[in-house]
Design a protein around this motif. Structure first.
Motif, PDB file in Angstrom:
ATOM      1  N   SER A  68     -13.213  11.714  -6.465  1.00  0.00           N
ATOM      2  CA  SER A  68     -13.949  12.742  -5.734  1.00  0.00           C
ATOM      3  C   SER A  68     -14.610  12.211  -4.461  1.00  0.00           C
ATOM      4  N   TRP A  69     -14.541  10.902  -4.247  1.00  0.00           N
ATOM      5  CA  TRP A  69     -15.089  10.318  -3.030  1.00  0.00           C
ATOM      6  C   TRP A  69     -14.147  10.542  -1.852  1.00  0.00           C
ATOM      7  N   LYS A  70     -14.696  10.713  -0.651  1.00  0.00           N
ATOM      8  CA  LYS A  70     -13.902  10.667   0.568  1.00  0.00           C
ATOM      9  C   LYS A  70     -13.454   9.226   0.805  1.00  0.00           C
ATOM     10  N   ALA A  71     -12.211   9.055   1.253  1.00  0.00           N
ATOM     11  CA  ALA A  71     -11.694   7.705   1.501  1.00  0.00           C
ATOM     12  C   ALA A  71     -12.560   6.962   2.515  1.00  0.00           C
ATOM     13  N   SER A  72     -13.059   7.668   3.508  1.00  0.00           N
ATOM     14  CA  SER A  72     -13.887   7.027   4.540  1.00  0.00           C
ATOM     15  C   SER A  72     -15.205   6.525   3.979  1.00  0.00           C
ATOM     16  N   ASP A  73     -15.721   7.205   2.948  1.00  0.00           N
ATOM     17  CA  ASP A  73     -16.969   6.758   2.325  1.00  0.00           C
ATOM     18  C   ASP A  73     -16.722   5.603   1.356  1.00  0.00           C
ATOM     19  N   VAL A  74     -15.616   5.675   0.617  1.00  0.00           N
ATOM     20  CA  VAL A  74     -15.264   4.568  -0.278  1.00  0.00           C
ATOM     21  C   VAL A  74     -15.141   3.274   0.514  1.00  0.00           C
ATOM     22  N   ALA A  75     -14.574   3.364   1.714  1.00  0.00           N
ATOM     23  CA  ALA A  75     -14.361   2.176   2.542  1.00  0.00           C
ATOM     24  C   ALA A  75     -15.670   1.496   2.933  1.00  0.00           C
ATOM     25  N   LYS A  76     -16.768   2.221   2.901  1.00  0.00           N
ATOM     26  CA  LYS A  76     -18.064   1.637   3.235  1.00  0.00           C
ATOM     27  C   LYS A  76     -18.689   0.894   2.061  1.00  0.00           C
ATOM     28  N   LEU A  77     -18.174   1.163   0.857  1.00  0.00           N
ATOM     29  CA  LEU A  77     -18.748   0.581  -0.357  1.00  0.00           C
ATOM     30  C   LEU A  77     -17.831  -0.437  -1.018  1.00  0.00           C
ATOM     31  N   LEU A  78     -16.523  -0.240  -0.865  1.00  0.00           N
ATOM     32  CA  LEU A  78     -15.551  -0.988  -1.650  1.00  0.00           C
ATOM     33  C   LEU A  78     -14.649  -1.803  -0.727  1.00  0.00           C
ATOM     34  N   GLY A  79     -14.811  -3.127  -0.770  1.00  0.00           N
ATOM     35  CA  GLY A  79     -13.943  -4.018  -0.021  1.00  0.00           C
ATOM     36  C   GLY A  79     -12.840  -4.535  -0.918  1.00  0.00           C
ATOM     37  N   VAL A  80     -11.603  -4.443  -0.468  1.00  0.00           N
ATOM     38  CA  VAL A  80     -10.446  -4.779  -1.293  1.00  0.00           C
ATOM     39  C   VAL A  80      -9.623  -5.869  -0.612  1.00  0.00           C
ATOM     40  N   LEU A  81      -9.437  -6.986  -1.300  1.00  0.00           N
ATOM     41  CA  LEU A  81      -8.591  -8.068  -0.807  1.00  0.00           C
ATOM     42  C   LEU A  81      -7.398  -8.222  -1.740  1.00  0.00           C
ATOM     43  N   PRO A  82      -6.221  -7.696  -1.363  1.00  0.00           N
ATOM     44  CA  PRO A  82      -5.035  -7.827  -2.210  1.00  0.00           C
ATOM     45  C   PRO A  82      -4.466  -9.235  -2.154  1.00  0.00           C
ATOM     46  N   GLN A  83      -3.440  -9.496  -2.969  1.00  0.00           N
ATOM     47  CA  GLN A  83      -2.818 -10.822  -2.978  1.00  0.00           C
ATOM     48  C   GLN A  83      -2.242 -11.171  -1.619  1.00  0.00           C
ATOM     49  N   SER A  84      -1.607 -10.212  -0.983  1.00  0.00           N
ATOM     50  CA  SER A  84      -1.023 -10.440   0.339  1.00  0.00           C
ATOM     51  C   SER A  84      -1.150  -9.163   1.149  1.00  0.00           C
ATOM     52  N   SER A  85      -1.210  -9.329   2.457  1.00  0.00           N
ATOM     53  CA  SER A  85      -1.349  -8.187   3.357  1.00  0.00           C
ATOM     54  C   SER A  85      -0.259  -8.282   4.414  1.00  0.00           C
ATOM     55  N   ALA A  86       0.707  -7.375   4.351  1.00  0.00           N
ATOM     56  CA  ALA A  86       1.819  -7.380   5.294  1.00  0.00           C
ATOM     57  C   ALA A  86       1.354  -6.820   6.633  1.00  0.00           C
ATOM     58  N   LEU A  87       1.486  -7.616   7.678  1.00  0.00           N
ATOM     59  CA  LEU A  87       1.097  -7.188   9.021  1.00  0.00           C
ATOM     60  C   LEU A  87       1.985  -7.932  10.013  1.00  0.00           C
ATOM     61  N   ALA A  88       2.987  -7.247  10.515  1.00  0.00           N
ATOM     62  CA  ALA A  88       3.982  -7.887  11.383  1.00  0.00           C
ATOM     63  C   ALA A  88       3.630  -7.770  12.860  1.00  0.00           C
ATOM     64  N   PHE A  89       2.708  -6.868  13.198  1.00  0.00           N
ATOM     65  CA  PHE A  89       2.371  -6.678  14.606  1.00  0.00           C
ATOM     66  C   PHE A  89       1.633  -7.912  15.143  1.00  0.00           C
ATOM     67  N   PRO A  90       1.837  -8.245  16.415  1.00  0.00           N
ATOM     68  CA  PRO A  90       1.241  -9.467  16.981  1.00  0.00           C
ATOM     69  C   PRO A  90      -0.231  -9.307  17.341  1.00  0.00           C
ATOM     70  N   PHE A  91      -1.047  -8.897  16.355  1.00  0.00           N
ATOM     71  CA  PHE A  91      -2.484  -8.824  16.571  1.00  0.00           C
ATOM     72  C   PHE A  91      -3.070 -10.231  16.558  1.00  0.00           C
ATOM     73  N   SER A  92      -4.131 -10.420  17.307  1.00  0.00           N
ATOM     74  CA  SER A  92      -4.865 -11.676  17.216  1.00  0.00           C
ATOM     75  C   SER A  92      -5.717 -11.660  15.962  1.00  0.00           C
ATOM     76  N   VAL A  93      -6.167 -12.823  15.558  1.00  0.00           N
ATOM     77  CA  VAL A  93      -7.031 -12.931  14.377  1.00  0.00           C
ATOM     78  C   VAL A  93      -8.290 -12.088  14.540  1.00  0.00           C
ATOM     79  N   SER A  94      -8.924 -12.160  15.693  1.00  0.00           N
ATOM     80  CA  SER A  94     -10.155 -11.386  15.897  1.00  0.00           C
ATOM     81  C   SER A  94      -9.887  -9.886  15.829  1.00  0.00           C
ATOM     82  N   GLU A  95      -8.709  -9.448  16.301  1.00  0.00           N
ATOM     83  CA  GLU A  95      -8.364  -8.028  16.214  1.00  0.00           C
ATOM     84  C   GLU A  95      -8.172  -7.592  14.768  1.00  0.00           C
ATOM     85  N   VAL A  96      -7.546  -8.448  13.956  1.00  0.00           N
ATOM     86  CA  VAL A  96      -7.359  -8.120  12.538  1.00  0.00           C
ATOM     87  C   VAL A  96      -8.710  -8.006  11.838  1.00  0.00           C
TER      88      VAL A  96
END
Length: 258
Positions: A68-96
């Motif tokens: 029943s929570w809004k996803a935007s509100d959950v994101a303020k309370l719940l930090g999730v670190l999965p085993q791996s995070s697929a990100l192929a775009f050439p973002f810099s570390v600071s941008e990520v």
């Protein structure tokens, strides 16, 4: 308040992956989930992080059903670190890492301060300008940790903060394994609740307040570290004989294969 799991079961097709799981993650504590491959650890993680939504039972975040929570509100309370995070775009570390501040509207100056401190805590400040896809597995894991830290850096008016970690040390060398779990421990001391899926029993013994043991989708034991990490429990769960002794200085259990 807490993150609470009540009578949680999950079936995909004819296969039951979780059966009647019950536990509560309180603030100011680190809870480790242990179990052999196929025990249901990652499935449970996906339920808690909102990836699996078609389950029986309830997940309650700060007294309110997670669905029943809004996803935007959950994101303020719940930090999730999965085993791996697929990100192929050439973002810099600071941008990520900056992505962790997206749920918030705190302004560029404060966001920059938080990002700088999070990079320092995760030991990635020297990588700020590097392209994320060029990093090693361990470096990517630390960058993602910094991103999640920025996401739940401050307590929200919506409730307490919770950090979910899925095998956060799997790609890390020994110093960074301890650094990561020390960060989790410090975050708990600051008032957050931390849940970590781990494979290393000794890391769990050193850093967790409580342990939950899973086997074939069932919770077979939960409680404080010394109560749960016994030779009998470990042999039953993993099929290996072990000796459990007390650490000579810090007195948490040490698990040694016999």
């Amino acid at each position: 308040m807490s993150l609470e799991v009540k009578n949680l079961s999950l079936k995909i097709g004819a296969k039951k992956l979780l059966s009647d799981i019950n536990f509560k993650l309180e603030t100011n504590e680190v809870v480790a989930i242990l179990g052999p491959n196929g025990a249901g650890k990652s499935t449970l993680f996906k339920v808690l992080s909102g990836e699996h939504r078609h389950y029986e039972g309830r997940v309650i975040l700060e007294g309110k059903d997670l669905k029943s929570w809004k996803a935007s509100d959950v994101a303020k309370l719940l930090g999730v670190l999965p085993q791996s995070s697929a990100l192929a775009f050439p973002f810099s570390v600071s941008e990520v890492i900056n992505l962790g501040r997206l749920p918030h509207s705190t302004g560029r100056v404060l966001d920059h301060q938080i990002i700088t401190e999070a990079m320092s805590k995760a030991d990635v400040s020297h990588l700020a300008g590097a392209l994320y896809p060029s990093l090693s597995g361990g470096e990517k894991q630390r960058v993602q940790l910094a991103r999640v830290l920025t996401q739940i850096w401050q307590k929200s008016d919506l409730g307490e903060r919770y950090l979910l970690l899925d095998e956060p040390t799997s790609a890390l060398d020994l110093p960074h394994q301890h650094q990561t779990l020390s960060l989790a421990r410090d975050l708990a001391k600051e008032g957050a609740g931390v849940l970590a899926i781990l494979h290393d029993l000794n890391l769990a013994a050193q850093y967790a307040d409580r342990i939950i043991l899973l086997s074939e989708g069932l919770c077979v034991a939960q409680g404080d570290v010394k109560t749960v990490l016994t030779p009998q429990q470990i042999e039953s769960l993993y099929g290996i004989k072990v000796t459990v002794m007390s650490h000579p200085e810090h007195h948490y259990p040490l698990v040694i294969a016999s």
